[in-house]
Design a protein around this motif. Structure first.
Motif, PDB file in Angstrom:
ATOM      1  N   ARG A 201      75.846  -0.855  10.290  1.00 15.56           N
ATOM      2  CA  ARG A 201      76.164  -1.682  11.460  1.00 15.56           C
ATOM      3  C   ARG A 201      74.897  -2.020  12.247  1.00 15.56           C
ATOM      4  N   TRP A 202      74.021  -1.024  12.389  1.00 12.01           N
ATOM      5  CA  TRP A 202      72.786  -1.268  13.126  1.00 12.01           C
ATOM      6  C   TRP A 202      71.858  -2.194  12.346  1.00 12.01           C
ATOM      7  N   ILE A 203      71.882  -2.040  11.023  1.00 11.04           N
ATOM      8  CA  ILE A 203      71.038  -2.938  10.197  1.00 11.04           C
ATOM      9  C   ILE A 203      71.491  -4.386  10.390  1.00 11.04           C
ATOM     10  N   VAL A 204      72.823  -4.582  10.358  1.00 10.29           N
ATOM     11  CA  VAL A 204      73.344  -5.951  10.500  1.00 10.29           C
ATOM     12  C   VAL A 204      73.038  -6.491  11.898  1.00 10.29           C
ATOM     13  N   ARG A 205      73.162  -5.623  12.888  1.00 14.76           N
ATOM     14  CA  ARG A 205      72.838  -6.065  14.257  1.00 14.76           C
ATOM     15  C   ARG A 205      71.358  -6.474  14.334  1.00 14.76           C
ATOM     16  N   GLY A 206      70.515  -5.662  13.714  1.00 14.45           N
ATOM     17  CA  GLY A 206      69.086  -5.992  13.681  1.00 14.45           C
ATOM     18  C   GLY A 206      68.842  -7.303  12.951  1.00 14.45           C
ATOM     19  N   GLU A 207      69.583  -7.495  11.863  1.00 16.85           N
ATOM     20  CA  GLU A 207      69.424  -8.742  11.091  1.00 16.85           C
ATOM     21  C   GLU A 207      69.805  -9.960  11.932  1.00 16.85           C
ATOM     22  N   LEU A 208      70.899  -9.824  12.701  1.00 20.75           N
ATOM     23  CA  LEU A 208      71.328 -10.945  13.549  1.00 20.75           C
ATOM     24  C   LEU A 208      70.252 -11.276  14.580  1.00 20.75           C
ATOM     25  N   MET A 209      69.600 -10.232  15.089  1.00 19.17           N
ATOM     26  CA  MET A 209      68.541 -10.466  16.082  1.00 19.17           C
ATOM     27  C   MET A 209      67.302 -11.047  15.428  1.00 19.17           C
ATOM     28  N   LEU A 210      67.029 -10.574  14.235  1.00 19.40           N
ATOM     29  CA  LEU A 210      65.877 -11.102  13.493  1.00 19.40           C
ATOM     30  C   LEU A 210      66.084 -12.587  13.198  1.00 19.40           C
ATOM     31  N   ASP A 211      67.302 -12.911  12.820  1.00 18.12           N
ATOM     32  CA  ASP A 211      67.634 -14.303  12.522  1.00 18.12           C
ATOM     33  C   ASP A 211      67.532 -15.171  13.768  1.00 18.12           C
ATOM     34  N   ASP A 212      67.841 -14.582  14.905  1.00 18.51           N
ATOM     35  CA  ASP A 212      67.795 -15.299  16.182  1.00 18.51           C
ATOM     36  C   ASP A 212      66.374 -15.420  16.725  1.00 18.51           C
ATOM     37  N   GLY A 213      65.430 -14.731  16.081  1.00 19.69           N
ATOM     38  CA  GLY A 213      64.046 -14.769  16.551  1.00 19.69           C
ATOM     39  C   GLY A 213      63.788 -13.835  17.709  1.00 19.69           C
ATOM     40  N   GLN A 214      64.710 -12.886  17.949  1.00 18.00           N
ATOM     41  CA  GLN A 214      64.495 -11.923  19.034  1.00 18.00           C
ATOM     42  C   GLN A 214      63.671 -10.748  18.509  1.00 18.00           C
ATOM     43  N   ASP A 215      62.834 -10.229  19.362  1.00 15.41           N
ATOM     44  CA  ASP A 215      61.964  -9.139  18.938  1.00 15.41           C
ATOM     45  C   ASP A 215      62.646  -7.781  19.042  1.00 15.41           C
ATOM     46  N   THR A 216      63.896  -7.785  19.530  1.00 18.59           N
ATOM     47  CA  THR A 216      64.596  -6.507  19.732  1.00 18.59           C
ATOM     48  C   THR A 216      65.174  -5.949  18.442  1.00 18.59           C
ATOM     49  N   ASP A 217      64.976  -6.658  17.337  1.00 17.23           N
ATOM     50  CA  ASP A 217      65.523  -6.181  16.064  1.00 17.23           C
ATOM     51  C   ASP A 217      65.001  -4.778  15.723  1.00 17.23           C
ATOM     52  N   ARG A 218      63.750  -4.498  16.149  1.00 16.60           N
ATOM     53  CA  ARG A 218      63.115  -3.208  15.839  1.00 16.60           C
ATOM     54  C   ARG A 218      63.949  -2.045  16.380  1.00 16.60           C
ATOM     55  N   HIS A 219      64.513  -2.213  17.590  1.00 16.43           N
ATOM     56  CA  HIS A 219      65.305  -1.128  18.185  1.00 16.43           C
ATOM     57  C   HIS A 219      66.553  -0.847  17.338  1.00 16.43           C
TER      58      HIS A 219
END
Lengths: 330, 259
Positions: free
Chosen positions: B135-153
């Protein structure tokens, strides 16, 4: 509880093991994988998302201004000027727009291709836009938003009505204005040409056609000059490939039989001339072309009268301008 | 490839004692057995085989939600996003609001390009009780796709949830999918530390390093990979490619300007 088939909390199926379900997932074909691989770099799959966002933004912006969108049952009625207004009970205004647009469209098509006809069609478009704006303002647009509302109406009408309609009409009707013409035409005449007339059939004797005259140097008779003939010419087809045609004493003979067909301006024909029309050609004597001097030699007449069928651009069938000569070209 | 290579024949009815060659004699062949085998294949990045093994697990027991989730994940890794999304929807009919399946669907939708819906479903997955790295990986992926830098968290949270080396490996694969090789390399290093004997992890690391222009490091990673699995064809091909690679102006500028 015994006998229960779904979870009471999350409604998941409890008897999934006894239900016949395919457990093998669907797979993408090789071709679709290739297509996806190619389009991935282009980010085409993001287009839907962008469109969705744009739609949401526009909708929100319009909603903030307090505008009520017309329902889907009414929106298509805007294709006909005034129809949407009549439908919502604005009968007088609706019929006024409809009548005015119909009158202008009639004039536009009556003089189609001429400057006056173009002006009438432009005015009809303006009336149509006006009817759409008038209808949209029923929804609550403020007066200050009339310009943006008009732009939306213009874009919508051009995109969905006028460009497709114009494209369709131009497949079958192309107006040609004659800048330099000899009898029976005059300078400034507007004739309608069907460019698709010979797509599925071959041109036949009797058809009045517009054809491309190839560049030729023609030697004159009785003077030492060379006339250059080139351009587009309108005239009647007198004979087709394989025929033997003779013009003598104002009469045309095709394969030994007298023909009723005449060129559009028989006065410019030479006294006597015979053609053997090769296959793939038609006989069109360019009697309406001012570029052809009637004093050219018989050999020159023969050369310019045999037209390859691929040089025929379409059938000429109507003259829309001026009003005094309005009508079918025979 | 031989035509009937992937044909799966069931046990012979005339000889019930005889098992197919991939079924060991001393082990109970149940759904858990197939799930374990699928996990092994998945760790080796053999997603096609893993998908087949998940299907076999479900043939034995359809109520194994792990099998359905695995299938959706494998389809996504294989690049079959519309199929993965369809399969996740079908599985969600059986297991309503299952967090892993919701996350799997969100991932497939995100890769298809339906970002807004993916985000909504991803949020739905996070709202379900419990916690899992996927779930966290997918959340990170969505942020990565959005160009947000918070994917790392989000990725860090996924790493905290599980000590499985598959987690950093799959995070790295997600980053690589979005062209963020610089982020992927860090997770691949972590995966290498956690699973030093995994040829697949070393190969992924080599690919990432080669793409970033660290050719010496890539060669070293490939040597380790081939040391662990000498018949790794892709690693051998990459090694040959790196050995035959000559100087390129484009690569030189890419390395300078970081693109």
């Amino acid at each position: 509880m015994p006998g229960t088939t779904a979870c009471g909390r999350c409604s998941s199926m409890l008897d999934a093991n006894s239900v016949a379900i395919d457990v093998h997932p669907p797979r993408a074909s090789g071709t679709s994988k290739q297509i996806r691989k190619l389009t991935r770099g282009l980010r085409l799959n993001r287009a839907g998302d962008v469109a969705h966002r744009a739609h949401t933004e526009i909708r929100e912006s319009v909603r903030r201004r307090g505008f009520q969108f017309p329902t889907m049952a009414i929106t298509p009625r805007m294709i006909v000027p005034g129809w949407a207004l009549i439908h919502v009970g604005e009968g007088i205004r609706g019929w006024f727009f409809f009548g005015l647009a119909a009158f202008l469209l009639f004039l536009g098509f009556f003089f189609f291709g001429s400057a006056f006809g173009g002006m009438c069609l432009g005015l009809a478009f303006g009336v149509h836009v006006g009817s759409c704006v008038s209808f949209l303002r029923q929804g609550g647009f403020a007066t200050r938003d009339t310009a943006s509302c008009s732009l939306v109406a213009i874009a919508g009408l051009l995109l969905f009505v006028y460009f497709p309609g114009g494209w369709l009409v131009s497949r079958f009707v192309t107006p040609v204005t004659l800048d330099i013409a000899a009898a029976p035409f005059a300078n400034g005449d507007v004739v309608l040409v069907n460019p698709r007339a010979f797509v599925s059939s071959q041109p036949k004797p009797g058809d009045i056609t517009l054809h491309r005259q190839a560049r030729q140097g023609l030697r004159g008779r009785g003077y030492e000059g060379i006339v250059i003939a080139e351009g587009e010419v309108i005239d009647r087809i007198l004979a087709q490939g394989g025929d033997k045609a003779t013009w003598e004493n104002g009469k045309l003979w095709v394969n030994g039989h007298e023909s009723e067909l005449r060129p559009l301006n028989p006065d410019r024909m030479p006294d006597k001339i015979t053609w053997d029309v090769p296959p793939g050609h038609v006989l069109v004597v360019p009697t309406t072309s001012v570029a052809i001097d009637p004093r050219i030699t018989v050999e020159a007449w023969k050369a310019i009268s045999l037209v390859p069928t691929e040089d025929i651009l379409g059938r000429v069938y109507f003259r829309t301008y001026p009003l005094s000569r309005w009508g079918r070209i025979r | 490839m031989p035509r009937f290579d992937r044909l799966e024949l069931g046990p012979n009815p005339e000889d019930p004692g005889r098992r197919p060659p991939d079924e060991p004699a001393g082990e109970v062949v149940d759904d858990q057995y197939w799930l374990r085998k699928a996990a092994i294949e998945r760790a080796q990045c053999n997603y096609e085989s893993a998908l087949r093994l998940y299907s076999r697990a479900l043939e034995v027991d359809k109520t194994q939600v792990g099998g359905w989730v695995g299938q959706v994940q494998m389809l996504t890794f294989l690049g079959e996003y519309p199929e993965a999304e369809l399969w996740a929807r079908k599985a969600l009919d059986l297991f309503k609001n299952n967090a892993e399946l919701l996350a799997g669907r969100a991932q497939a939708l995100c890769r298809k390009g339906d970002r807004s819906i993916a985000r909504a479903i991803g949020d739905g997955a996070m709202a379900q009780p419990g916690e899992s790295p996927f779930r966290w990986i997918v959340r990170g992926e969505l942020m990565l796709d959005d160009g947000q830098d918070t994917d790392r968290h989000c990725f860090d949270k996924a790493l905290l949830c599980s000590s499985d080396p598959l987690v950093p490996l799959e995070i790295a694969l997600v980053c690589r999918h979005y062209g963020a090789d610089h982020k992927a390399l860090g997770y691949l290093r972590k995966a290498c530390e956690m699973a030093t004997d995994s040829a697949a992890v070393w190969y992924q690391r080599a690919c990432c390093e080669a793409h970033l222009g660290f050719e010496d490091a890539a060669r070293r990673s490939l040597e380790r990979c081939l040391g662990l699995k000498p018949n790794h064809d892709e690693a051998r091909a990459l090694q040959t490619k790196l050995a035959n690679r000559s100087w390129s102006a484009g690569r030189f500028f890419r390395r300078i300007f970081g693109k």
